[in-house]
Scaffold this motif. Structure first.
Motif, PDB file in Angstrom:
ATOM      1  N   PRO A  31      10.562  11.209 -25.314  1.00  0.00           N
ATOM      2  CA  PRO A  31      11.142  10.226 -24.388  1.00  0.00           C
ATOM      3  C   PRO A  31      11.811   9.046 -25.075  1.00  0.00           C
ATOM      4  N   PHE A  32      11.588   8.879 -26.381  1.00  0.00           N
ATOM      5  CA  PHE A  32      12.255   7.804 -27.114  1.00  0.00           C
ATOM      6  C   PHE A  32      13.629   8.233 -27.626  1.00  0.00           C
ATOM      7  N   GLY A  33      13.829   9.517 -27.782  1.00  0.00           N
ATOM      8  CA  GLY A  33      15.074   9.966 -28.380  1.00  0.00           C
ATOM      9  C   GLY A  33      16.013  10.670 -27.428  1.00  0.00           C
ATOM     10  N   GLU A  34      15.564  10.905 -26.194  1.00  0.00           N
ATOM     11  CA  GLU A  34      16.392  11.633 -25.235  1.00  0.00           C
ATOM     12  C   GLU A  34      15.935  11.309 -23.822  1.00  0.00           C
ATOM     13  N   ASP A  35      16.744  11.709 -22.851  1.00  0.00           N
ATOM     14  CA  ASP A  35      16.431  11.437 -21.454  1.00  0.00           C
ATOM     15  C   ASP A  35      15.711  12.643 -20.861  1.00  0.00           C
ATOM     16  N   LYS A  72      15.229  13.425 -17.934  1.00  0.00           N
ATOM     17  CA  LYS A  72      15.926  13.934 -16.756  1.00  0.00           C
ATOM     18  C   LYS A  72      16.922  15.041 -17.101  1.00  0.00           C
ATOM     19  N   ASP A  73      17.271  15.174 -18.370  1.00  0.00           N
ATOM     20  CA  ASP A  73      18.152  16.268 -18.781  1.00  0.00           C
ATOM     21  C   ASP A  73      17.421  17.608 -18.778  1.00  0.00           C
ATOM     22  N   HIS A  74      16.084  17.551 -18.730  1.00  0.00           N
ATOM     23  CA  HIS A  74      15.297  18.776 -18.844  1.00  0.00           C
ATOM     24  C   HIS A  74      14.283  18.969 -17.724  1.00  0.00           C
ATOM     25  N   LEU A  75      13.927  17.907 -17.016  1.00  0.00           N
ATOM     26  CA  LEU A  75      12.857  17.981 -16.023  1.00  0.00           C
ATOM     27  C   LEU A  75      13.353  17.641 -14.627  1.00  0.00           C
ATOM     28  N   ARG A  76      12.688  18.203 -13.628  1.00  0.00           N
ATOM     29  CA  ARG A  76      12.936  17.885 -12.228  1.00  0.00           C
ATOM     30  C   ARG A  76      11.602  17.554 -11.564  1.00  0.00           C
ATOM     31  N   PHE A  77      11.659  16.642 -10.589  1.00  0.00           N
ATOM     32  CA  PHE A  77      10.450  16.172  -9.927  1.00  0.00           C
ATOM     33  C   PHE A  77      10.565  16.434  -8.427  1.00  0.00           C
ATOM     34  N   TYR A  78       9.672  17.290  -7.928  1.00  0.00           N
ATOM     35  CA  TYR A  78       9.661  17.658  -6.517  1.00  0.00           C
ATOM     36  C   TYR A  78       8.302  17.296  -5.928  1.00  0.00           C
ATOM     37  N   GLY A  79       8.256  16.223  -5.145  1.00  0.00           N
ATOM     38  CA  GLY A  79       6.971  15.745  -4.670  1.00  0.00           C
ATOM     39  C   GLY A  79       6.088  15.443  -5.872  1.00  0.00           C
ATOM     40  N   PRO A  80       4.836  15.874  -5.859  1.00  0.00           N
ATOM     41  CA  PRO A  80       3.958  15.611  -7.004  1.00  0.00           C
ATOM     42  C   PRO A  80       4.157  16.576  -8.171  1.00  0.00           C
ATOM     43  N   TRP A  81       5.003  17.589  -7.983  1.00  0.00           N
ATOM     44  CA  TRP A  81       5.189  18.610  -9.008  1.00  0.00           C
ATOM     45  C   TRP A  81       6.289  18.234 -10.010  1.00  0.00           C
ATOM     46  N   VAL A  82       6.073  18.651 -11.252  1.00  0.00           N
ATOM     47  CA  VAL A  82       7.092  18.528 -12.298  1.00  0.00           C
ATOM     48  C   VAL A  82       7.487  19.939 -12.703  1.00  0.00           C
ATOM     49  N   THR A  83       8.766  20.216 -12.742  1.00  0.00           N
ATOM     50  CA  THR A  83       9.230  21.521 -13.176  1.00  0.00           C
ATOM     51  C   THR A  83      10.389  21.344 -14.145  1.00  0.00           C
ATOM     52  N   HIS A  84      10.760  22.406 -14.821  1.00  0.00           N
ATOM     53  CA  HIS A  84      11.859  22.312 -15.768  1.00  0.00           C
ATOM     54  C   HIS A  84      13.185  22.534 -15.056  1.00  0.00           C
ATOM     55  N   LYS A  85      14.215  21.914 -15.578  1.00  0.00           N
ATOM     56  CA  LYS A  85      15.565  22.144 -15.086  1.00  0.00           C
ATOM     57  C   LYS A  85      15.950  23.589 -15.393  1.00  0.00           C
ATOM     58  N   ALA A  86      16.674  24.221 -14.500  1.00  0.00           N
ATOM     59  CA  ALA A  86      17.060  25.613 -14.696  1.00  0.00           C
ATOM     60  C   ALA A  86      17.662  25.833 -16.084  1.00  0.00           C
ATOM     61  N   ALA A  87      17.166  26.830 -16.767  1.00  0.00           N
ATOM     62  CA  ALA A  87      17.640  27.241 -18.089  1.00  0.00           C
ATOM     63  C   ALA A  87      17.251  26.285 -19.211  1.00  0.00           C
ATOM     64  N   SER A  88      16.393  25.296 -18.936  1.00  0.00           N
ATOM     65  CA  SER A  88      15.955  24.382 -19.995  1.00  0.00           C
ATOM     66  C   SER A  88      14.648  24.873 -20.598  1.00  0.00           C
ATOM     67  N   ASP A  89      14.739  25.519 -21.740  1.00  0.00           N
ATOM     68  CA  ASP A  89      13.534  25.962 -22.435  1.00  0.00           C
ATOM     69  C   ASP A  89      12.705  24.782 -22.911  1.00  0.00           C
ATOM     70  N   ARG A  90      13.399  23.702 -23.281  1.00  0.00           N
ATOM     71  CA  ARG A  90      12.692  22.489 -23.709  1.00  0.00           C
ATOM     72  C   ARG A  90      11.849  21.926 -22.570  1.00  0.00           C
ATOM     73  N   GLY A  91      12.426  21.887 -21.367  1.00  0.00           N
ATOM     74  CA  GLY A  91      11.678  21.400 -20.219  1.00  0.00           C
ATOM     75  C   GLY A  91      10.491  22.284 -19.912  1.00  0.00           C
ATOM     76  N   GLN A  92      10.695  23.582 -19.980  1.00  0.00           N
ATOM     77  CA  GLN A  92       9.629  24.535 -19.662  1.00  0.00           C
ATOM     78  C   GLN A  92       8.471  24.405 -20.637  1.00  0.00           C
ATOM     79  N   ILE A  93       8.762  24.322 -21.932  1.00  0.00           N
ATOM     80  CA  ILE A  93       7.691  24.223 -22.918  1.00  0.00           C
ATOM     81  C   ILE A  93       6.981  22.883 -22.819  1.00  0.00           C
ATOM     82  N   THR A  94       7.697  21.829 -22.463  1.00  0.00           N
ATOM     83  CA  THR A  94       7.087  20.507 -22.319  1.00  0.00           C
ATOM     84  C   THR A  94       6.076  20.500 -21.186  1.00  0.00           C
TER      85      THR A  94
END
Length: 256
Positions: free
Chosen positions: A116-120, A122-144
């Motif tokens: 979170p210090f070196g990148e945003d 929001k480029d990799h994550l989406r927030f739906y209600g209380p859930w956090v999911t990865h942005k479509a096709a973002s392997d970085r978001g998924q692994i995080t």
């Protein structure tokens, strides 16, 4: 998880970083275990500055850290991978024990957890209600999300509590007539999504969608301010801002 700005390196770290690094590297070369080496990066001044730049929250899950949920100093690149970064200011972050335990020594140079210090985030994550999911096709978001356990039961319950408290206020603002009271309510809601608020990314996403149709004269400005609220840079230094009470413990017991 929100984007954060690294604060100025504390003078005590600037003055001692090289000495502390060589001390650590020498101990490792001599065959000592990490638990046997003083954790200089846990110096009280360093830990306080790290807590302040993260608004007293875990840099990963955004839980407020208190005496009930202890904070650890996280090495973003684990020292088991690169011990020379043991006291590198840009490699240190404030995390809760649970995120630290989940991450442990995970590191993949081709698929690192979001920093979170070196990148945003929001480029990799989406927030739906209380859930956090990865942005479509973002392997970085998924692994995080997977490695940190960002949808563990405690976090889902805490985020839901936050949204449940705000929902009646959002409903109310729709029916309020134009005037100071409505403006004050909108301001309060914006503050609930500020960078210092717990689970700001979740709240910001929720309000951004819920308030888009609010019939207020300054709707565009309000939504723009909301969208940028969680990215506001740290405006105060670690020396001048209040922070959580920090102990001077330098024992080396974190998960890395």
């Amino acid at each position: 998880m929100i984007r954060l700005q690294k604060a100025q390196e504390p003078a005590v770290l600037t003055s001692n970083a090289e000495t502390w690094k060589q001390e650590y590297l020498g101990a490792i070369a001599a065959g000592k275990k990490r638990s046997e080496i003083p954790a200089r990066y846990r110096h009280a001044t360093v830990k306080s500055a790290i807590a302040v730049e993260a608004f007293g929250k875990c840099i990963y899950c955004e839980s407020k850290i208190s005496h009930a949920l202890f904070g650890d100093i996280e090495h973003i690149v684990p020292v088991s991978i690169d011990p020379s970064l043991v006291v590198d200011w840009t490699n240190l972050g404030y995390v809760c024990q649970l995120c630290n335990n989940h991450k442990r020594d995970y590191w993949d140079v081709n698929l690192p957890i979001i920093n979170p210090f070196g990148e945003d985030p929001k480029d990799h994550l989406r927030f739906y209600g209380p859930w956090v999911t990865h942005k479509a096709a973002s392997d970085r978001g998924q692994i995080t999300v997977r490695v940190l356990g960002l949808n563990r039961t405690y976090l889902l319950e805490r985020r839901k509590e936050r949204l449940d408290r705000l929902t009646p206020l959002v409903d109310q603002v729709f029916s309020m007539p134009e005037g100071p009271a409505k403006a004050a309510m909108m301001k309060f809601l914006m503050e609930e999504a500020s960078a210092s608020a717990e689970y700001a990314a979740t709240v910001s996403s929720y309000l951004e969608h819920q308030l888009v149709d609010v019939p207020v004269a300054d709707e565009t400005t309000a939504i723009r301010e909301l969208d940028g609220s969680v990215q506001a840079p740290l405006q105060r230094s670690a020396e001048s801002a209040p922070g959580p009470e920090i102990s001077a413990n330098t024992s080396n017991t974190d998960a890395e």
